[in-house]
Enzyme design. Structure first.
Site: not given
Length: 480
Positions: A328, A330
């Site tokens: 999450g 990234s």
């Protein structure tokens, strides 16, 4: 669509105590005295990076990497030549000099051998200038014949050339970062993080995020169920890991700043090249703000392919850090307290409880490749290939460094409740839903800190999706 302000959510750089304190500028007269005496100068990390680049050109083949000693605030330069003149030149320039055994050419050759013989999913390597060796990391999935293959390759490089270590986690991409961004795809929703607002080469407002996010979905929204507000213009993954996403409304206001929560922001003034040893902050929509150190440059990471069970997604030229991250996060922002945009969250192993390694796409390379500039026309930095001396610090095209999770300083003005992370389990599962309380995060460079509780279940490899929303004013969720 009316004008909208697209604020970047890059975690709060708060309580300056234990979190990356700005290093003071060295006194000019002291610097000149140090130069004349041939003693190491006191430098900020950014200045050390510039000096490293200069010395790399000056010393030529005798240069074997460099790193920043944050305790002494000095640049340490490795040299392999026995020529005393080389040492004198480096010292006169203001660096601390250390004679080492392995040359840049030898370290690069070692990295090349690893690429040919040990490219298996779950491995990474880079040169660590502090040990003058190639550090090879194998995650928890590298076992049996794969482990034997990596171990034998490392041994074949000879004593003193490389070290092999085991990571308890699994290398995977992390879709998330600063402000949460969402996209609807077959089977569910994708959540990533906005990295930095930029101006595209045609003058339109845009932002940078991870390449694997741009490959996963074309259109992005700033809310889980909202209409798309931006469309991917360029996306590169594997090889590199960056995307340029243009706002659909050309009147979108996209300030070059990091939203640290509670109405506070950090102005992003320039693209900055990373330097081994410098302190950095990472903002992610799943875990909020965390800080740590750069441990390697020009790293190579071999992710398990999310489309081919037997394939490998190799990404080169990454920044390695001991800053934690989770699915999450990234695409999220890696930056310095003084406003330097350093990287975009790519992937890594571990989590924000046990620690681990996290890798970042250099912002300078992404700007050079896309032709974009920071904010509404900011400088694009020194360019991709030139990591201000640091990228080549380790000499090898693969720079690794260690990965202990750096303690997180509580960054106060963090982003509020960033709930909803998404179940990240399962390799390549791109549809996980679920929620996790993501209360604001750790190393807030500007405010008073929130407890970064809660996290997605990041057990699987490469789980890139995850639903969930959150009050996360400065976070873009995703689970890549």
């Amino acid at each position: 669509m009316p004008k909208r302000k697209a604020a970047i959510a890059v975690g709060g750089v708060a309580a300056l105590g234990a979190a990356a304190l700005l290093l003071p500028n060295a006194n000019a007269s002291q610097d000149k005295a140090s130069e004349a005496a041939g003693t190491a100068r006191t430098l900020k990390a950014a200045d050390a990076s510039d000096l490293a680049a200069q010395l790399q050109k000056l010393l030529g083949g005798a240069f074997a990497g460099s790193y920043y000693d944050s305790t002494r605030q000095q640049l340490v330069v490795n040299v392999v030549s026995g020529d005393n003149n080389v040492i004198v030149q480096a010292k006169k320039a203001g660096a601390a000099v250390r004679e080492v055994s392995n040359s840049t050419a030898e370290l690069r050759a070692a990295a090349g051998t690893l690429k040919k013989e040990a490219t298996v999913p779950g491995t990474a390597w880079a040169v660590d200038p502090r040990t003058n060796k190639v550090v090879v990391t194998a995650d928890s999935t590298v076992t049996g014949t794969r482990w034997n293959q990596v171990e034998s390759t490392v041994k074949s490089l000879g004593p003193g050339m490389a070290t092999l270590k085991k990571s308890a986690g699994t290398f995977r991409t992390f879709v998330s970062g600063g402000d949460a961004i969402f996209s609807q795809v077959q089977g569910g929703s994708v959540r990533c993080s906005l990295g930095f607002n930029v101006t595209a080469s045609d003058g339109s407002p845009a932002f940078l995020t991870a390449g694997h996010c741009g490959v996963a979905a074309k259109q992005w929204s700033d809310s889980e169920t909202g209409q798309p507000i931006a469309t991917v213009d360029q996306a590169t993954f594997p090889g590199n890991d960056f995307s340029l996403v243009k706002y659909d409304d050309p009147n979108t206001q996209a300030p070059s700043e990091v939203n640290t929560g509670n109405g506070q922001t950090v102005q992003i003034t320039q693209a900055a090249d990373a330097t081994v040893g410098e302190n950095v902050f990472r903002m992610g929509s799943t875990t909020g703000l965390h800080d740590g150190q750069v441990t390697g440059l020009d790293a190579t990471v071999n992710f398990q392919s999310e489309t081919d069970p037997n394939g490998v997604d190799t990404v080169n030229g990454l920044i390695q850090t001991d800053v934690c991250a989770e699915p999450g996060d990234s695409g999220g922002s890696l930056f310095t307290q003084d406003g330097g945009a350093v990287g975009l969250t790519s992937g890594g192993s571990g989590d924000c409880t046990s620690g681990g390694e996290t890798f970042f796409q250099p912002v300078t390379a992404a700007l050079q490749a896309t032709g974009a500039t920071l904010g509404d026309g900011g400088a694009a930095g020194n360019g991709a290939g030139d990591e201000a001396g640091a990228g080549d610090q380790a000499g090898a095209g693969d720079q690794a460094g260690a990965g202990d999770q750096a303690g997180t300083a509580d960054p106060s003005a963090s982003a509020g409740d960033q709930s909803g992370a998404g179940d990240q389990s399962g390799a390549g599962d791109q549809s996980g839903a679920g929620a996790g309380d993501q209360n604001a995060g750790s190393a807030d460079p500007s405010g008073a800190g929130g407890d970064q509780s809660g996290a997605d279940d990041g057990s699987g490899t490469g789980d890139q999706y995850g639903a969930g929303t959150g009050d996360g004013s400065s976070s873009v969720t995703g689970t890549h």
